[in-house]
Every structure is written in C-alpha cells, then in structure tokens.
Enzyme design. Structure first.
Site, short mmCIF file in Angstrom:
data_model
loop_
_atom_site.label_atom_id
_atom_site.label_comp_id
_atom_site.label_asym_id
_atom_site.label_seq_id
_atom_site.Cartn_x
_atom_site.Cartn_y
_atom_site.Cartn_z
N ASN A 9 0.88 -1.18 0.00
CA ASN A 9 0.00 0.00 0.00
C ASN A 9 0.91 1.22 0.00
O ASN A 9 1.49 1.57 1.03
CB ASN A 9 -0.89 -0.03 1.25
CG ASN A 9 -1.69 1.26 1.42
OD1 ASN A 9 -1.78 2.07 0.49
ND2 ASN A 9 -2.28 1.43 2.59
N LYS A 11 0.13 4.27 -0.32
CA LYS A 11 -0.47 5.50 0.22
C LYS A 11 -0.17 6.67 -0.72
O LYS A 11 -0.12 6.46 -1.93
CB LYS A 11 0.03 5.75 1.64
CG LYS A 11 -0.12 4.49 2.52
CD LYS A 11 0.08 4.71 3.97
CE LYS A 11 -0.16 3.41 4.72
NZ LYS A 11 -0.14 3.53 6.16
N HIS A 96 -9.63 1.62 4.28
CA HIS A 96 -8.40 1.68 5.07
C HIS A 96 -8.65 2.61 6.26
O HIS A 96 -9.41 3.58 6.14
CB HIS A 96 -7.26 2.22 4.19
CG HIS A 96 -5.93 2.14 4.89
ND1 HIS A 96 -5.53 3.09 5.79
CD2 HIS A 96 -4.94 1.22 4.83
CE1 HIS A 96 -4.33 2.76 6.26
NE2 HIS A 96 -3.95 1.63 5.68
N GLU A 98 -7.05 4.96 7.45
CA GLU A 98 -6.80 6.38 7.17
C GLU A 98 -7.98 7.01 6.44
O GLU A 98 -8.30 8.17 6.63
CB GLU A 98 -5.49 6.52 6.36
CG GLU A 98 -4.28 6.25 7.24
CD GLU A 98 -3.07 5.70 6.52
OE1 GLU A 98 -3.00 5.79 5.28
OE2 GLU A 98 -2.18 5.17 7.21
N GLU A 168 -5.93 -4.78 10.26
CA GLU A 168 -4.89 -3.80 10.56
C GLU A 168 -5.22 -3.07 11.86
O GLU A 168 -6.03 -2.13 11.87
CB GLU A 168 -4.79 -2.77 9.43
CG GLU A 168 -4.40 -3.37 8.10
CD GLU A 168 -3.73 -2.35 7.20
OE1 GLU A 168 -2.67 -2.66 6.66
OE2 GLU A 168 -4.25 -1.22 7.05
N GLY A 174 2.25 2.12 10.84
CA GLY A 174 3.27 3.17 10.72
C GLY A 174 3.92 3.52 12.05
O GLY A 174 4.61 4.53 12.16
N SER A 214 3.03 -2.27 10.29
CA SER A 214 4.47 -2.37 10.54
C SER A 214 5.06 -3.73 10.15
O SER A 214 5.93 -4.26 10.82
CB SER A 214 4.79 -2.05 12.00
OG SER A 214 4.41 -0.71 12.31
P1 PGA Z 1 2.64 0.20 7.61
O1 PGA Z 1 1.21 0.50 6.96
O2 PGA Z 1 3.13 -1.11 7.05
O3 PGA Z 1 3.50 1.37 7.20
O4 PGA Z 1 2.44 0.11 9.10
C1 PGA Z 1 0.27 -0.53 6.73
C2 PGA Z 1 -0.99 0.03 6.13
O5 PGA Z 1 -1.41 1.13 6.50
O6 PGA Z 1 -1.62 -0.61 5.27
#
Ligand code: PGA
Length: 250
Positions: A9, A11, A96, A98, A168, A174, A214
């Site tokens: 992903n 982003k 997601h 976000e 998630e 993150g 992560s």
């Molecule tokens: P990350 O993000 O691997 O940077 O923690 C995962 C995601 O938001 O899909």
C-alpha cells in the site's frame, strides 16, 4: 488452497517516475526470486496506468487504494469502478483506517463499494481493525465483528473466494509496533469464524485474511506462520523494491 498475497500500500507516495523506477527494480527481483506468493502494488490513481504497462507479463498484480461507489456523476475528485476496470486493476483497498479517519469512510460506504467492486470483477481488500483504546478495553473482537457484519452485508458465499480482508490494528500502522503473533492469531481466527458464520463454512474457508501494521522483512516469516493469515498488507516497507521482495519471498 489459499494463495499467499503480499500487497503493498503505497499510500500518497511516489510520482510516476518514481513508480516506474520501482517497477523496473522490483520486476527483476521478483523474477529472480521465483516468488511463490502473489505480489500486488496498490498505487495512487495517477500511477496505475504506467504501472499496468510496466508489470505486463510479470504476474505482479495491481491495486487501487480507493474507489467511489457510483458509476459516474457529479462527484468531483472521485474515481469510479468502471474507470479502474478500464485500467485493469486486480484489487482495490476499501475502508483503510486512514480513509475511515480522515475522509469520512463509513461501514455503509464501504459496503456499497464492495458490492460495486464485485459487480466489476475487482477483488476488494477490505480493511478492518481496532483503535488502541478499544484494544486496551478488550473490545477488539466487538469492533472487528461490527465492521465485518456491516461491511459485508448483502454479500453471498459466491463472493468469498475473491474477497480479501486485511486486519490492521490502527495502533500498529506506521508506528513500528507490530501486534504479537498471539494477538494476530487470535483475531484472525475470530475473523475466519465470523466470515464462516456470514458465508457458511466452505466459503468462509476460501477468503484470504491479511495482517497489516508495521510488516517488515524481519517479522514477515512469523506472521505468515499463523494459521488464518494468508499474507500481508504492507505500507512503509513496500516503497523500496529491495525491502518489498524480502517480504514477498522471505
Ligand atoms: P505500515 O502500513 O506497514 O507502514 O504500518 C500498513 C498500512 O497502513 O496498510
């Protein structure tokens, strides 16, 4: 038999030039590694066409990060499922955390998007997961089951094989803080049980469950050992071809 899926992903990262340079490097690594897992990159809309061309003939799959649930209309700034079909995307991330947090995505809009994507033959990667305060209060199952029941409403057993659910935990995205294997095992088994209760046991056993939050080259092996985990949704570590290949082929 569920095939492992490692989906990156991106982003809101990478220009087209940067995306193409990733694609050149990753294609070669992917071929040389003889990767058995399916790899997908979920890129910003503006990079999808270029990546489709760059990945042609490689087996590397392409995903979008969002979609609108209407076919067309006065929805400034949105992209329709038909537009994604025209490019040839295989997957689309839906809801997601976000998007739930910053862009008003709700379970209701997620549900409409899932119906539309299935209608267009695109596999949704539906994201669910709890906030830290809910985990601390022991409410993670309640939150995740509430999301699943609303997001999957009206879908049937025939959709399960092409559905991907990404668990998630929001507190692990993150942050460098990964959920423990025990936590992932317990909630992913719960997601499978919930899916089986919605779709029936046979169909529920077919859908793929990813862990996200992560994920790095150093922790992917233990994540993939978990019984109900069929892959990973990878943010930060999917941006560098040399890191991402180590997750696709640990
Ligand atoms: P990350 O993000 O691997 O940077 O923690 C995962 C995601 O938001 O899909």
């Amino acid at each position: 038999m569920r095939k492992t899926l490692i989906a990156g992903n991106w982003k809101m990262f990478k220009t087209t030039a940067e995306a193409l340079s990733f694609a050149e490097a990753f294609k070669k690594l992917y071929k040389d590694a003889g990767a058995e897992a399916e790899a997908a990159i979920c890129a910003p809309f503006t990079q999808l066409s270029a990546l489709k061309g760059a990945f042609a003939g490689t087996g590397i799959k392409l995903g979008a990060q969002n979609v609108h649930f209407e076919e067309q209309g006065a929805f400034t700034g949105e992209v329709s499922p038909g537009m994604l079909v025209e490019i040839g995307v295989d997957y689309t991330i839906v809801a997601h955390s976000e998007r739930r947090e910053y862009f008003g995505e709700t379970d209701e809009t997620a549900n409409k998007k899932l119906h539309k994507l299935f209608g267009h033959g695109i596999s949704p990667i539906l994201c669910v997961g709890e906030k830290l305060e809910h985990r601390d209060a022991g409410m993670e199952q309640e939150i995740v089951s509430g999301q699943l029941r609303k997001d999957l409403e009206g879908l049937g057993a025939g959709h399960a094989a092409s559905l991907v659910i990404a668990y998630e935990p929001i507190w692990a995205i993150g942050t460098g803080r990964t959920a423990t294997p025990e936590q992932v095992d317990s909630i992913c088994a719960f997601i499978r049980r919930t899916a089986c209760s919605i779709f029936g046991d046979e169909a529920g056993a077919q859908l793929r469950i990813l862990y996200g939050g992560s994920v790095k080259p150093g922790n992917i092996a233990e994540i993939l050992e978990i019984e109900d985990v069929d892959g990973a949704l990878v943010g930060g570590a999917s941006l560098v071809a040399e890191d991402f290949i180590k997750i696709v082929r640990p």
